[in-house]
Design a protein around this motif. Sequence first.
Motif, PDB file in Angstrom:
ATOM      1  N   GLN A  38       0.825  -1.207   0.000  1.00  0.00           N
ATOM      2  CA  GLN A  38       0.000   0.000   0.000  1.00  0.00           C
ATOM      3  C   GLN A  38       0.861   1.260   0.000  1.00  0.00           C
ATOM      4  N   VAL A  39       0.246   2.364  -0.389  1.00  0.00           N
ATOM      5  CA  VAL A  39       0.890   3.669  -0.270  1.00  0.00           C
ATOM      6  C   VAL A  39       0.893   4.044   1.212  1.00  0.00           C
ATOM      7  N   VAL A  40       2.011   4.577   1.705  1.00  0.00           N
ATOM      8  CA  VAL A  40       2.081   5.023   3.090  1.00  0.00           C
ATOM      9  C   VAL A  40       2.567   6.468   3.140  1.00  0.00           C
ATOM     10  N   GLU A  41       2.077   7.198   4.133  1.00  0.00           N
ATOM     11  CA  GLU A  41       2.573   8.554   4.394  1.00  0.00           C
ATOM     12  C   GLU A  41       3.667   8.428   5.444  1.00  0.00           C
ATOM     13  N   VAL A  42       4.855   8.958   5.140  1.00  0.00           N
ATOM     14  CA  VAL A  42       6.017   8.747   5.993  1.00  0.00           C
ATOM     15  C   VAL A  42       6.458  10.062   6.645  1.00  0.00           C
ATOM     16  N   THR A  43       6.767   9.968   7.929  1.00  0.00           N
ATOM     17  CA  THR A  43       7.277  11.099   8.691  1.00  0.00           C
ATOM     18  C   THR A  43       8.516  10.655   9.459  1.00  0.00           C
ATOM     19  N   ALA A  44       9.540  11.496   9.458  1.00  0.00           N
ATOM     20  CA  ALA A  44      10.748  11.244  10.240  1.00  0.00           C
ATOM     21  C   ALA A  44      10.798  12.254  11.380  1.00  0.00           C
ATOM     22  N   GLU A  45      11.183  11.788  12.576  1.00  0.00           N
ATOM     23  CA  GLU A  45      11.270  12.670  13.742  1.00  0.00           C
ATOM     24  C   GLU A  45      12.579  12.421  14.482  1.00  0.00           C
ATOM     25  N   TRP A  46      13.252  13.503  14.853  1.00  0.00           N
ATOM     26  CA  TRP A  46      14.445  13.442  15.679  1.00  0.00           C
ATOM     27  C   TRP A  46      14.524  14.741  16.469  1.00  0.00           C
ATOM     28  N   ARG A  47      15.012  14.630  17.685  1.00  0.00           N
ATOM     29  CA  ARG A  47      15.033  15.764  18.617  1.00  0.00           C
ATOM     30  C   ARG A  47      13.683  16.466  18.581  1.00  0.00           C
ATOM     31  N   SER A  48      13.666  17.751  18.263  1.00  0.00           N
ATOM     32  CA  SER A  48      12.387  18.472  18.153  1.00  0.00           C
ATOM     33  C   SER A  48      12.058  18.753  16.690  1.00  0.00           C
ATOM     34  N   LYS A  67      21.789  16.682   9.055  1.00  0.00           N
ATOM     35  CA  LYS A  67      23.035  17.129   9.686  1.00  0.00           C
ATOM     36  C   LYS A  67      22.780  17.308  11.181  1.00  0.00           C
ATOM     37  N   ASP A  68      22.810  16.188  11.877  1.00  0.00           N
ATOM     38  CA  ASP A  68      22.530  16.205  13.305  1.00  0.00           C
ATOM     39  C   ASP A  68      23.009  14.890  13.888  1.00  0.00           C
ATOM     40  N   GLU A  69      22.814  14.719  15.162  1.00  0.00           N
ATOM     41  CA  GLU A  69      23.167  13.503  15.871  1.00  0.00           C
ATOM     42  C   GLU A  69      22.114  13.322  16.949  1.00  0.00           C
ATOM     43  N   ALA A  70      21.311  12.286  16.841  1.00  0.00           N
ATOM     44  CA  ALA A  70      20.191  12.105  17.772  1.00  0.00           C
ATOM     45  C   ALA A  70      19.608  10.714  17.592  1.00  0.00           C
ATOM     46  N   GLY A  71      18.346  10.561  17.955  1.00  0.00           N
ATOM     47  CA  GLY A  71      17.600   9.326  17.734  1.00  0.00           C
ATOM     48  C   GLY A  71      16.549   9.573  16.664  1.00  0.00           C
ATOM     49  N   MET A  72      16.458   8.695  15.671  1.00  0.00           N
ATOM     50  CA  MET A  72      15.517   8.855  14.555  1.00  0.00           C
ATOM     51  C   MET A  72      14.344   7.900  14.726  1.00  0.00           C
ATOM     52  N   LYS A  73      13.152   8.452  14.588  1.00  0.00           N
ATOM     53  CA  LYS A  73      11.923   7.664  14.651  1.00  0.00           C
ATOM     54  C   LYS A  73      11.180   7.872  13.330  1.00  0.00           C
ATOM     55  N   ILE A  74      10.753   6.788  12.716  1.00  0.00           N
ATOM     56  CA  ILE A  74      10.003   6.833  11.456  1.00  0.00           C
ATOM     57  C   ILE A  74       8.573   6.371  11.749  1.00  0.00           C
ATOM     58  N   THR A  75       7.618   7.128  11.218  1.00  0.00           N
ATOM     59  CA  THR A  75       6.210   6.759  11.341  1.00  0.00           C
ATOM     60  C   THR A  75       5.627   6.589   9.947  1.00  0.00           C
ATOM     61  N   ALA A  76       4.897   5.510   9.745  1.00  0.00           N
ATOM     62  CA  ALA A  76       4.223   5.253   8.472  1.00  0.00           C
ATOM     63  C   ALA A  76       2.731   5.146   8.747  1.00  0.00           C
ATOM     64  N   LYS A  77       1.949   5.895   7.974  1.00  0.00           N
ATOM     65  CA  LYS A  77       0.496   5.866   8.120  1.00  0.00           C
ATOM     66  C   LYS A  77      -0.113   5.246   6.873  1.00  0.00           C
ATOM     67  N   PHE A  78      -0.923   4.203   7.074  1.00  0.00           N
ATOM     68  CA  PHE A  78      -1.571   3.496   5.975  1.00  0.00           C
ATOM     69  C   PHE A  78      -2.896   4.158   5.621  1.00  0.00           C
TER      70      PHE A  78
END
Length: 111
Positions: A38-48, A67-78
Amino acid sequence: MKKALILIVILLIIGSGLIYISPYFLGPKFIINNNSQQVVEVTAEWRSNTKELGKLQAGKSIEFHVKDEAGMKITAKFPNGKKITNQPVYFTSGMVFIFDINENGIESAFR
């Protein structure tokens, strides 16, 4: 002739060095693969920070750098509203992270 050869060798050494160190200037690279059907809507989040990557077609990939150093979280919405998110993964310069989205979750790996 000898000067030209020396110049070529110097340029090759400089070029090789630039290829080797360029990932450190670009920051870490992220590759997101949509392995779902399926097509998914993708968002990446790190720091703020939040980066809307948009709709990713089934079987397609998207790449981006941060260009950063942190923790990366990916969200996919179906399309049915279901959201999946990975556990944040720590990133730093020179690394390549691969996120594989499927119907059951998001798997991550790095190299």
